[in-house]
Design an enzyme around this catalytic site. Sequence first.
Site, short mmCIF file in Angstrom:
data_model
loop_
_atom_site.label_atom_id
_atom_site.label_comp_id
_atom_site.label_asym_id
_atom_site.label_seq_id
_atom_site.Cartn_x
_atom_site.Cartn_y
_atom_site.Cartn_z
N PRO A 93 0.85 -1.20 0.00
CA PRO A 93 0.00 0.00 0.00
C PRO A 93 0.88 1.24 0.00
CG PRO A 93 0.15 -0.90 2.22
CD PRO A 93 0.90 -1.84 1.32
N GLN A 112 -6.19 -1.15 3.49
CA GLN A 112 -5.40 -0.73 4.64
C GLN A 112 -6.06 0.44 5.37
OE1 GLN A 112 -1.52 1.51 4.72
NE2 GLN A 112 -0.73 -0.50 5.32
N CYS A 119 3.48 3.75 8.68
CA CYS A 119 3.65 4.98 7.90
C CYS A 119 4.48 5.99 8.69
CB CYS A 119 2.30 5.58 7.55
SG CYS A 119 2.44 7.12 6.58
N ASP A 158 12.89 -1.95 -0.14
CA ASP A 158 14.03 -1.98 -1.08
C ASP A 158 14.10 -3.22 -1.95
OD1 ASP A 158 14.78 0.47 -0.09
OD2 ASP A 158 16.36 -0.32 1.22
N GLY A 206 7.01 -2.18 -3.04
CA GLY A 206 6.36 -0.88 -3.06
C GLY A 206 6.88 0.00 -4.17
#
Length: 348
Positions: free
Chosen positions: A31, A88, A118, A220, A242
């Site tokens: 997300p 989410q 986050c 990563d 991501g």
Amino acid sequence: MLNAQKLGDPVCLGQIKVGEVSLKGRALLAPMAGVTDLIMRALAERHGASATVSEMITGSGVIRGDRETSNRIQSDCRQPRLAPRAIQIAARDVRDIEIASQHAEERGADWIDINMGCPCKRVTGGMAGAALMRDLEQATALIVSARRAVKIPITLKMRLGWDANSINAPELARRAEGEGVSLITVHGRTRQQFYTGRADWQAIKHVKSAVRIPVVANGDCASIDDARTMLTASGADAIMIGRAAIGRPWLVGDIAHFLSTGAQREKLSIQSRGLMAKEHLQGLITIMGEAGLRHARKHLAAYVDHSFDARNEVIYKLKQQLLTTASVNQAYDLIDEIFLSDYAEAAA
């Protein structure tokens, strides 16, 4: 995409389950607020992502009925569900997470993912996201409230901790498992690192050792080689991709395919990438109107950057036009010129 090059034995075998929801593979789309829109999720799913997770929503956004929340929670029910779809939620208040969880369940989510990772100040300033790693009692209360509010599974996304002096991901993971969480995703950085340095994949192993439920490693992963190394270092059951998937929504499926088969799929052609970029823009225009062009720019820039040499002056000039035009029709024409012309394949 059907042809494959054999590289070696599959990295992982067996099936992951999120509650009663089975995953066909081991690579999930992460997300990302403002990024993993409905169209990106649909493209990733169509190209083999094992699951997709929406941009985060909030209970207050659901209550207000704002357009941003509506856009983020959309799932095109007309299309076949090729992989599980999660929604989410970011929250600090237990009532907010109850409301948002119930809304997500009603909208067809296969599971709910609680955001405790986050790092952005807008979220942590409201004591949500990664800020909850500084208050494990409140974090636990949110998990309990979400679990009681719905029948579908609950998962959790976290960081290693707030900072290097408070690495408490294993403790939060144990609490989450004890309260019925079905899967945990760990981004291999602290909140204070934001996205600097390199994600510490080995540190995720401590979370894996602390629980029996599936653990997903995040941070990563940009290639098949990264995925293989990441799983070995972390001991995780799966990976979540991501930022590397921006402009490459097929990447998640490529990695899922390799982890299941040991074979690498054929590289997607430049023309196919262009058609995908055009489809992405068209979808956003349909959902958001003219604002869809502005939203699409980050995606369109990445489609170009992942497909062409940055030193190519012709492509660079066309890209700048694409990112500054206010005309949807001109944007379509520029995508054709960049990706679908006779020049495109030679310029890649």
